[in-house]
Design an enzyme around this catalytic site. Sequence first.
Site, mmCIF file in Angstrom:
data_model
loop_
_atom_site.group_PDB
_atom_site.id
_atom_site.type_symbol
_atom_site.label_atom_id
_atom_site.label_comp_id
_atom_site.label_asym_id
_atom_site.label_seq_id
_atom_site.Cartn_x
_atom_site.Cartn_y
_atom_site.Cartn_z
ATOM 1 N N ARG A 171 47.065 38.424 46.662
ATOM 2 C CA ARG A 171 46.755 38.487 45.237
ATOM 3 C C ARG A 171 47.951 39.066 44.496
ATOM 4 N NH1 ARG A 171 42.245 40.725 48.002
ATOM 5 N NH2 ARG A 171 40.303 39.507 47.752
ATOM 6 N N HIS A 270 48.042 32.760 41.060
ATOM 7 C CA HIS A 270 46.964 32.467 42.008
ATOM 8 C C HIS A 270 47.085 31.066 42.595
ATOM 9 C CE1 HIS A 270 44.083 35.501 42.955
ATOM 10 N NE2 HIS A 270 43.092 34.651 43.104
ATOM 11 N N HIS A 296 38.777 38.094 51.837
ATOM 12 C CA HIS A 296 37.493 37.811 51.200
ATOM 13 C C HIS A 296 36.379 38.567 51.916
ATOM 14 C CE1 HIS A 296 38.801 33.700 49.324
ATOM 15 N NE2 HIS A 296 39.108 34.729 48.559
ATOM 16 N N TYR A 305 37.942 26.254 49.821
ATOM 17 C CA TYR A 305 39.215 25.671 50.250
ATOM 18 C C TYR A 305 39.043 24.599 51.322
ATOM 19 C CZ TYR A 305 41.099 29.639 47.735
ATOM 20 O OH TYR A 305 41.395 30.545 46.756
#
Length: 325
Positions: A171, A270, A296, A305
């Site tokens: 991130r 991102h 996550h 994804y």
Amino acid sequence: MVSADQSHRGNVLNTSFEELLEQFLAYIRIERGLSPATLAAYRSDCLRYMQFVQDQSCADLAQVDTTLVEQFITSLAQESAKSRARRLASIHELHRFALQEGFVDSDVSRSVKAPHMAQHLPDVLSIGQVQQLLEATGVPAQADATSSEYEQALAYRDRALLEFMYATGCRVSEAVALNLQDLDLERGLARLTGKGNKQRLVPVGSYAREALQVYLSSGRTVLMQRAKTEAELQAVFLNTRGKRLSRQLMWNVVQDAGNRAGLQVPLHPHTLRHSFATHLIQGGADVRTVQELLGHASVTTTQIYTHVSPQLLMESYMLAHPRAR
């Protein structure tokens, strides 16, 4: 019915609501180690909800029923489905806490569901587009006499930053917070600090390691000359004043590289994280592994994804369907 906007603007919570709110915020801060920004979001959501409830003549949460919770969510109709879902998640947490601490006898919010959100696939670059983006940082193959020392240092920094973000799927906040002691380039590892101060180790590929080594030896040494505090001296990515690179400047680095590369696609920091995850899945990595790498909490978040690109979909169809040709 009083709208949530109206109740949010002018009212002050009564003592009962104020006490519950402060206890709840203290609880999630200690138990979860949430960031100030996340705590502020919880406070805003719960404050707005409590003010709405109070405007409906409820003196405390024990007087609230499921219908009132639903009315509050309905009153947010002008907000996006994502925003309403976030507010409802905060309300669920608040009611669970109130039940746990004996403020109420039941969780009346439990059966209230979040509004339907259309699933949007993330913006993803192709492998070729990622290569174009990385090469557009303008790192000179050798010392360029026409470039100033700082220009070269920034070019090395930008290449290292983008390589690192694509190599690790980090991130923006994790790249901002990265310190020198978080890097082990000899073993090809980086320690990232994610949401809730949770740390994880992620691999750093050879291209990113090389870019980082060049930056640390030939770029950062120039930028750190203006660093003044120990925190600045420890930061990996610095600006021209020797300070830790900000989130906004990181966004600018990505945008500038995208403009130089001529990429006519939506582009933000991102995007590299989305591309990292998608390319791993398409390369054969399992979802659980990608979940760990991304940090996550739930595999459900990672499963977005697993979408198949239109090109791969068409290739599979043409090869497998008996009447495709």
